[in-house]
Motif scaffolding. Structure first.
Motif, mmCIF file in Angstrom:
data_model
loop_
_atom_site.group_PDB
_atom_site.id
_atom_site.type_symbol
_atom_site.label_atom_id
_atom_site.label_comp_id
_atom_site.label_asym_id
_atom_site.label_seq_id
_atom_site.Cartn_x
_atom_site.Cartn_y
_atom_site.Cartn_z
ATOM 1 N N THR A 1 0.830 -1.205 0.000
ATOM 2 C CA THR A 1 0.000 0.000 0.000
ATOM 3 C C THR A 1 0.864 1.254 0.000
ATOM 4 N N LYS A 2 2.006 1.195 0.672
ATOM 5 C CA LYS A 2 2.914 2.347 0.689
ATOM 6 C C LYS A 2 3.373 2.683 -0.726
ATOM 7 N N ASP A 3 3.757 1.668 -1.489
ATOM 8 C CA ASP A 3 4.197 1.908 -2.864
ATOM 9 C C ASP A 3 3.050 2.404 -3.724
ATOM 10 N N ALA A 4 1.842 1.880 -3.492
ATOM 11 C CA ALA A 4 0.690 2.278 -4.288
ATOM 12 C C ALA A 4 0.359 3.753 -4.075
ATOM 13 N N ASN A 5 0.548 4.234 -2.854
ATOM 14 C CA ASN A 5 0.242 5.638 -2.558
ATOM 15 C C ASN A 5 1.314 6.583 -3.068
ATOM 16 N N ASP A 6 2.522 6.072 -3.253
ATOM 17 C CA ASP A 6 3.622 6.901 -3.752
ATOM 18 C C ASP A 6 3.670 6.787 -5.273
ATOM 19 N N THR A 7 2.789 7.510 -5.956
ATOM 20 C CA THR A 7 2.668 7.392 -7.412
ATOM 21 C C THR A 7 3.926 7.857 -8.138
ATOM 22 N N SER A 8 4.756 8.664 -7.507
ATOM 23 C CA SER A 8 5.975 9.139 -8.163
ATOM 24 C C SER A 8 7.007 8.036 -8.302
ATOM 25 N N ASN A 9 6.813 6.943 -7.548
ATOM 26 C CA ASN A 9 7.818 5.882 -7.538
ATOM 27 C C ASN A 9 7.210 4.530 -7.911
ATOM 28 N N THR A 10 6.077 4.561 -8.631
ATOM 29 C CA THR A 10 5.343 3.330 -8.918
ATOM 30 C C THR A 10 6.178 2.330 -9.700
ATOM 31 N N ASN A 11 6.958 2.804 -10.658
ATOM 32 C CA ASN A 11 7.744 1.887 -11.492
ATOM 33 C C ASN A 11 8.822 1.147 -10.707
ATOM 34 N N GLU A 12 9.153 1.644 -9.516
ATOM 35 C CA GLU A 12 10.168 0.986 -8.695
ATOM 36 C C GLU A 12 9.554 0.064 -7.647
ATOM 37 N N SER A 13 8.229 -0.096 -7.669
ATOM 38 C CA SER A 13 7.559 -0.923 -6.674
ATOM 39 C C SER A 13 7.950 -2.385 -6.830
ATOM 40 N N VAL A 14 7.980 -3.088 -5.719
ATOM 41 C CA VAL A 14 8.220 -4.523 -5.738
ATOM 42 C C VAL A 14 6.920 -5.222 -6.115
ATOM 43 N N ILE A 15 6.939 -5.960 -7.222
ATOM 44 C CA ILE A 15 5.754 -6.672 -7.682
ATOM 45 C C ILE A 15 5.710 -8.034 -6.999
ATOM 46 N N LEU A 16 4.714 -8.232 -6.159
ATOM 47 C CA LEU A 16 4.603 -9.449 -5.358
ATOM 48 C C LEU A 16 3.839 -10.546 -6.092
ATOM 49 N N VAL B 1 -1.625 -15.659 -14.253
ATOM 50 C CA VAL B 1 -1.422 -15.428 -12.822
ATOM 51 C C VAL B 1 -0.012 -15.903 -12.463
ATOM 52 N N PHE B 2 0.783 -14.989 -11.894
ATOM 53 C CA PHE B 2 2.204 -15.302 -11.673
ATOM 54 C C PHE B 2 2.706 -14.622 -10.411
ATOM 55 N N THR B 3 3.460 -15.375 -9.641
ATOM 56 C CA THR B 3 4.162 -14.842 -8.481
ATOM 57 C C THR B 3 5.641 -15.144 -8.636
ATOM 58 N N PRO B 4 6.518 -14.143 -8.527
ATOM 59 C CA PRO B 4 7.961 -14.413 -8.622
ATOM 60 C C PRO B 4 8.386 -15.463 -7.606
ATOM 61 N N HIS C 1 4.446 -18.963 -1.785
ATOM 62 C CA HIS C 1 4.095 -19.618 -0.520
ATOM 63 C C HIS C 1 4.004 -18.624 0.629
ATOM 64 N N LYS C 2 3.660 -17.397 0.313
ATOM 65 C CA LYS C 2 3.476 -16.375 1.342
ATOM 66 C C LYS C 2 2.059 -15.772 1.292
ATOM 67 N N GLY C 3 1.201 -16.300 0.430
ATOM 68 C CA GLY C 3 -0.182 -15.836 0.375
ATOM 69 C C GLY C 3 -0.438 -14.688 -0.576
ATOM 70 N N TYR C 4 0.572 -14.300 -1.369
ATOM 71 C CA TYR C 4 0.375 -13.146 -2.244
ATOM 72 C C TYR C 4 -0.594 -13.442 -3.400
ATOM 73 N N ALA C 5 -0.492 -14.612 -3.994
ATOM 74 C CA ALA C 5 -1.412 -14.952 -5.087
ATOM 75 C C ALA C 5 -2.844 -15.022 -4.566
ATOM 76 N N SER C 6 -3.024 -15.533 -3.351
ATOM 77 C CA SER C 6 -4.359 -15.578 -2.753
ATOM 78 C C SER C 6 -4.918 -14.176 -2.559
ATOM 79 N N THR C 7 -4.091 -13.282 -2.054
ATOM 80 C CA THR C 7 -4.524 -11.900 -1.866
ATOM 81 C C THR C 7 -4.855 -11.254 -3.204
#
Length: 327
Positions: free
Chosen positions: A37-52, A82-85, A90-96
């Motif tokens: 959510t922190k990365d989502a709110n920081d629109t100036s840095n969206t391209n650097e967000s970690v894609i889970l 549907v893809f998770t790196p 196994h951390k629940g990200y795909a489920s979320t």
């Protein structure tokens, strides 16, 4: 301690073209990414967000009929890729991701239903509302040097770019007419131009030759066959799958064994031109095929059609659950 989806604030956002790494984008195709959510709110840095985790959606037109018998044209979405790196599995990200996406499609986009094709069985997607439907694939073997002459060649008309639109339009009108006669809750994803064009572009991309296939299917004229039995009008539209060396029938219309035999025969001849080993057909009426002579019926355990119906909690019949809708 490695973070998991349960102990983080996460957001589902639409990826930018740079993140999606796609050549084109439109309102009908979107890539979704799960980020903090922190990365989502920081629109100036969206391209650097970690894609889970990530996936794609395609917007489609569809028809539904409710218990009242009323037919409605509506909007639905298919979900793909549907893809998770590996480091975040196994951390629940795909489920979320799937929970958030289902809510977005249902409540924000006002989708009537969504669907996907599961290669991992029924349990995972079933937990989030996507019910699996059975898938029967009929596989026709293609000889290396198919020399059988086509019966009644004057009845067979090639479908190419010059007449594809008219075939699709005629099919669309027939589907609407047939659908209006159904007396149970049903849905159909409409087989229209964007769906087919997506397949044809895939074929061009995977072809190793500069010569792309020009024949997109065949149509059978409504005439008399050699036994003086009326041959009903039918057609197939197919996809040249160069990756797996087969011809896939995307859309199949036939209501007689005679028409079916001609259509399959012509599909096998098309496959032989490209040295394909197989012709495949999804969920046909098996009464139209002489399985004692040709065709292997396989109950699929992968690519399982799975559907989330957002109208109510009742079951719904998926009409024309054919390959054209796969993505």
């Amino acid at each position: 301690m490695d973070p998991t989806a349960e102990n983080q604030n996460l957001s589902l956002v639409e990826a930018t073209p740079e993140q999606a790494r796609i050549l084109y984008n439109s309102e009908n195709f979107k890539v979704w990414i799960l980020i903090s959510t922190k990365d989502a709110n920081d629109t100036s840095n969206t391209n650097e967000s970690v894609i889970l985790s990530a996936c794609e959606t395609f917007k489609h037109k569809a028809l539904i009929t409710l218990s009242s018998g009323q037919v409605q044209e509506t909007t639905c979405y298919s979900i793909a890729s549907v893809f998770t790196p590996p480091q975040y599995r196994h951390k629940g990200y795909a489920s979320t991701l799937m929970k958030l996406l289902s809510d977005k499609l249902r409540f924000e986009f006002k989708a009537t239903f969504s669907f996907l094709y599961s290669d991992i069985g029924t349990d995972f997607y079933g937990r989030f509302g996507w019910k699996a439907y059975s898938l029967t694939e009929v596989r026709f073997k293609v000889d290396d040097n198919l020399t059988t002459l086509l019966e009644n060649p004057e009845m067979v008309i090639t479908i190419d770019l010059s007449n594809l639109d008219s075939v699709i339009q005629q099919d669309y009108e027939l589907i609407k007419k047939e659908f209006s006669k159904l007396n149970k809750k049903s849905l159909v994803v409409l087989p229209i131009n964007p769906i087919y064009n997506w397949y044809f572009e895939r074929s061009k991309h995977s072809s190793k030759s500069n010569e792309h296939p020009k024949t997109l299917g065949v149509k059978i004229l409504k005439e008399q066959d050699i036994n003086n039995q009326e041959l009903s009008e039918g057609f197939v539209i197919w996809h040249h799958d160069f990756q797996y060396n087969k011809l896939e029938i995307l859309r199949f219309r036939s209501d007689s064994p005679q028409t079916t035999q001609l259509l399959i025969q012509r599909a096998k001849q098309e496959a032989s031109i490209f040295k394909f080993k197989q012709v495949t057909l999804w969920n046909p009426d098996l009464r139209l095929i002489d399985l004692s002579k040709e065709g292997e019926v396989v109950e699929m355990t992968t690519k399982l059609p799975s559907l989330a119906w957002y109208v109510d909690d009742d079951n719904v019949d998926w009409v024309l659950n054919e390959k054209y809708a796969w993505c």
